[in-house]
Design an enzyme around this catalytic site. Structure first.
Site, PDB file in Angstrom:
ATOM      1  N   GLY B 291      16.242  23.479  50.750  1.00 49.16           N
ATOM      2  CA  GLY B 291      15.541  22.826  50.437  1.00 49.16           C
ATOM      3  C   GLY B 291      15.029  21.517  51.451  1.00 49.16           C
ATOM      4  N   SER B 292      14.482  19.880  51.582  1.00 51.50           N
ATOM      5  CA  SER B 292      13.865  18.991  52.104  1.00 51.50           C
ATOM      6  C   SER B 292      15.510  18.533  52.723  1.00 51.50           C
ATOM      7  CB  SER B 292      13.528  18.039  51.261  1.00 51.50           C
ATOM      8  OG  SER B 292      12.294  18.436  50.499  1.00 51.50           O
TER       9      SER B 292
END
Lengths: 387, 572
Positions: B291-292
């Site tokens: 993810g981020s």
């Protein structure tokens, strides 16, 4: 009872067979050492011996002392007295064999009822019976010398007696003792001049009889099978014999050294009694086995030599008795050694003079005393001194 | 001589024949003795050896595993095993009763074992204390013996279980470092060739005793105190958020040493039964979509390419970005953002736009250099490489999603390592579980300027307007990034998340990197800033203070979000 005591002081020079005495003492001493060596570890482990490592040593020493004392006493008895008493003594022996079979009196060990329990100790009548049989058959043969060609009058009575003895011994069961007693009897009859046709017939009958006995009794058959191929079941029927053979193999020529046996460390059962030779073979090697065989050979030669002297003095009972004893020791020793080496099935016979056991030692010592007495009388007669 | 009868004849030949027979019998015995004791002795000796010579193993002492300051994490302690030879064993009822009580076994259980006469060796009870064993031997039961063994003991238990692993009954490594360093730890067993008596006592040695060589000590990079700390905080968070699992890694930002590595769920390595999947050291052996937490890498690529600077403005309106048939979403429409703000707000659209302006080959090259798609080379069994597909196969949508950490799978350790570039002026450090003696030589991936620039942006993340205010640490500046990833499942992404946070401190000169990953938080909250960031803050803060790292911020540096402020949420 003892007329020779009066004349004793008049005898000079060597009055007894030193060689025979020495071979006996050496056998006893050697046996004592080996019994101790063979039993030291198992005695320490078992609670039955109170974990005393000297348990068997002390007892064997006591047996030897008692045996020597008994020997000294027996030496005082003239051979003529033994001959006179022969039938009576034999009956006493038969009575004891009968007692063994009476429940409450006979003491059973490992499936065999061979002992009579007295207060402090127990006796094994079959050991004494071997000696008494020699005395009795020697007397019988001497008495019936003229009938040795007669099947009916010379042979049949002895056959009946032997069947009786055999019946009693096989009920214990003590097959080994019967084999020894039968050998003694046959040998004395043979020496006494029994007709050779009767003899051959007897031998054939015996062989058939043994085979029938073995095949009808699974306990004996099992021993036979175990001995013919012990490696087929080395942890069951062949266990004892395989360990005895291993002991021989490990001993090689000179042995692993006195005290160094591994087989005696609870692997080989009965190491201090029936299988003492295996421990000797392992610890002292081929040399040790040769010493044992040599001592027995020497013993037999002494007996035959004494017998020969007796014959020349026309003392036929003494001659037959001396040779009977020789056959007893030789046959029992050979069977025991043969069993140890896997040549014969397990019999439960001890090694004379060497194995642990009070009755055996006592009977052996008395027999030697009688031999010494025969020789002593021979020497006096050859010097013209009356016995 | 009244008994002598003169008619008797004793034939001489009969005497001689008898004597010959007797002597022949003795002679046969001599022959047999020669056969037994010379000709065929080898067979009997071999049979004898099979019965009573034994080769004994002299166990080497297995090496201790310690943390970096020598505190034991795995050690071998002597124990005794009680065994019996059923053939020799005889017990009185009283002895049997005492034996059963001492060993805490049922009497019939022991009796049954002792009745099996087909065996000469049965264990009655393994691995009991020497004191108890001596009491058992005090019963003096024939045929019952004790045998020295070693038991592996793990003082830190479940806290280091995944890392250290455990050994089997034979002290052979089964999991973790115990398995990886089996040869180093086990040493070399010695041997003794002996003769035993029937009861199993050694009678003599047949040859020189080969002494065992003890195993080596293994000193880990782990700091036990930090390990405990990380475990405690992770466990707290996993419980609070009803998560399925969690992992945390603490790295020394200057050396690459792994100071702590904890996982949940865990198990007790001192009694490793029914552990199932609990033994997985998921920080190394499991991959996830980061993810981020990938975005700082994307930004760094942009800076390195020269096309972007920290202040470069990008328009992320309207908060969606259509690439072919697919659409990328931001949590809300952020409008025009600077590159720094893309990090702070965690804008997927911004990151995608930067990524798509770069050559796939260039982006792949740096991702590869950062170690994605290959194993870290850390000394651990079962490490996985993650998945970084070849740039030639990338479609634009894939390149875009990768920029914010979707469509790429990594391990937590890989992510933590990648962040060493930001902590270390662009140098990527080799990570290690073993305490290192020398300063490692890093590999320059980014320029120092890029690294510093990204680090500065990462500081914004924990400040007002950022996604992870809960990652702040009192007295220290913190730089880090949240991650909230949808878990891929059968037929697309599911409604399950992995919340993560990777950060470093002190931001002015980072000493530590802490990476936290919480799998499937299911108590309502699932954002990295809400679930993982507090774990980071607690672990990092305590570590910094414990290690006496000089503060680079005043004690009142923590800014609490105003109750009215809208929480900044990243797109998942």
């Amino acid at each position: 009872m003892m007329p020779m005591l009066a004349n004793r002081n008049k005898v000079t020079g060597s009055t007894y067979d030193q060689g025979l005495l020495w071979v006996t003492l050496i056998l006893l001493a050697f046996g004592l050492v080996m019994v101790y060596s063979a039993s030291i570890a198992s005695a320490e482990v078992k609670s039955a011996t109170n974990h005393q490592s000297t348990y068997f040593l002390i007892r064997q020493l006591i047996f030897i002392v008692v045996g020597l004392v008994a020997g000294v006493v027996a030496f005082q008895i003239p051979t003529s007295v033994w001959q006179k008493m022969a039938p009576l003594l034999f009956m006493v022996g038969l009575f004891m064999l009968l007692l063994v079979l009476v429940p409450g009196i006979g003491h059973k060990v490992l499936g065999s009822r061979r002992w009579i329990k007295l207060v402090f100790f127990q006796i094994q009548p079959s050991e004494f019976m071997k000696f008494l049989a020699a005395v009795y058959v020697a007397d019988y043969t001497t008495r019936k010398a003229a009938l040795m060609d007669s099947f009916r009058h010379g042979f049949m009575p002895m056959l009946a007696v032997m069947l009786l003895v055999g019946g009693l011994l096989l009920n214990e069961p003590d097959f080994g003792a019967f084999a020894v007693i039968a050998s003694i009897s046959i040998a004395i009859l043979w020496l006494g001049g029994i007709n050779y046709r009767i003899f051959v017939g007897l031998l054939i009958m015996l062989v058939i009889g043994f085979i029938v006995l073995i095949w009808t009794s699974p306990y004996r058959l099992q021993r036979i099978v175990g001995y013919m191929d012990p490696w087929a079941d080395p942890f069951g029927k062949g266990y004892q014999l395989t360990h005895a053979l291993i002991a021989f193999g490990r001993g090689e020529w000179l042995g692993v050294g006195l005290g160094g046996s591994v087989e005696k460390l609870m692997y080989l059962p009965e190491a201090h009694t029936d299988f003492l030779l295996a421990v000797i073979a392992e610890e002292l090697g081929f040399v040790g086995v040769m010493i044992v065989i040599g001592l027995f050979a020497w013993f037999v030669l002494r007996c035959f030599s004494i017998a020969k002297e007796a014959i020349s003095n026309e003392r036929f009972f003494s001659a037959l008795l001396a040779q009977g004893i020789a056959v007893w020791i030789a046959v029992q020793g050979s069977i025991n050694m043969g069993v140890n080496m896997g040549l014969l099935p397990t019999k439960g016979l001890t090694l004379p003079f060497l194995s642990f056991g009070g009755s055996g030692i006592l009977a052996n010592c008395i027999a030697v005393a009688v031999l010494l007495r025969i020789d002593w009388e021979n020497r006096r007669l050859s010097k013209g001194v009356p016995v | 001589m009244a008994f002598v009868q003169h008619t008797i004849k004793l034939p001489v030949w009969r005497r001689r024949l008898l004597l010959v027979l007797v002597m022949a019998g003795l002679g046969a015995l001599v022959g047999r003795a020669i056969y037994l004791q010379s000709l065929n002795k080898a067979f009997y000796q071999k049979q004898g050896d099979a019965r009573y010579t034994r080769s004994l193993t002299l166990y080497a002492h297995r090496g201790t595993i310690t943390d970096r300051s020598g505190e034991p994490l795995a050690m071998s302690t002597p124990v005794e095993s009680i065994w019996a030879n059923p053939v020799d064993a005889t017990t009185t009822p009283a002895q049997l009763e005492k034996l059963a009580r001492l060993l805490n076994l049922r009497q019939d259980e022991i009796a049954k074992k002792l009745e099996n006469h087909n065996r000469e060796f049965v264990y009655l009870k393994r691995r009991i204390s020497p004191e108890l064993a001596n009491q058992v031997m005090g019963l003096r039961i024939p045929g019952v013996y004790m045998q020295r063994e070693y038991r592996r003991y793990y003082p830190a238990g479940e806290v280091t279980a995944h890392l250290v692993g455990f050994t089997g009954l034979d002290e052979k490594g089964q999991e973790g470092l115990e398995l990886k360093y089996q040869d180093w730890l086990s040493g070399k067993a010695g041997s003794r060739h002996v003769i035993k008596d029937r009861q199993g006592h050694i009678v003599e040695d047949l040859e020189a005793v080969k002494m065992p060589q003890d195993g080596h000590k293994l000193v880990l990079a782990i700091d036990r105190k930090i390990q405990y700390l990380a475990y405690r905080e992770l466990a707290k968070a996993v419980e609070m958020h009803k998560a399925a699992a969690g992992a945390a890694v603490v790295l020394d930002a200057k050396t690459g040493e792994i100071l702590a590595m904890v996982n949940l769920p865990t198990y007790n390595p001192n009694n490793p039964n029914n552990i199932g999947g609990k033994s997985r050291n998921r920080a190394i052996t499991d991959t996830y979509e980061p993810g981020s937490t990938m975005k700082p890498m994307t930004i760094a690529f942009g800076l390195e390419s020269g096309k972007y600077a920290s202040e470069t403005q990008l328009n992320t309106a309207p908060g969606t970005y259509k690439i072919g048939p697919a659409t990328i979403h931001d949590h809300e429409n952020y409008g025009v953002l600077s590159v720094a703000q893309i990090i702070q707000k965690s804008s997927n659209v911004g990151a995608s736009k930067i990524a798509l302006s770069l050559e796939p080959q260039y982006m792949w090259g740096i991702l590869n250099q950062l170690g994605f798609g290959t194993k870290t080379g850390v000394e651990f069994p079962g490490e996985v490489s993650g998945r970084l597909r070849n740039y030639k196969d990338w479609r634009p949508i894939e390149q875009a999603t990768m920029s914010y950490g979707n469509g790429i799978s990594v391990t937590l350790l890989q992510i933590a390592r990648a962040y060493t570039t930001f902590a270390n002026d662009g140098e990527l450090l080799q990570v290690t579980l073993i305490k290192s003696k020398d300063m490692p030589v890093g590999q320059q991936v980014f320029s120092a300027a890029t690294a510093k620039s990204v680090r500065a942006m990462l500081e914004l993340v924990v400040q007002p307007g950022g996604t992870a205010m809960k990652a702040q640490v009192m007295g220290y500046r913190v730089a880090g990034k949240t991650g909230t990833a949808h878990k891929p499942g059968v037929g697309g992404y599911q409604d399950k998340y992995i919340a993560s946070f990777v950060g470093m401190a002190p931001a002015s000169n980072p000493k530590y990197i802490v990476a936290v990953m919480i799998d499937e938080p299911s108590a309502g909250q699932y954002y990295g800033g809400a679930v993982a960031a507090p774990v980071f803050s607690a672990v990092m803060g305590a570590t910094l203070r414990m290690m006496g790292i000089p503060q680079d911020a005043p004690n009142n540096n923590i800014i609490l979000p105003s109750p009215n402020a809208v929480e900044v949420k990243e797109a998942a």
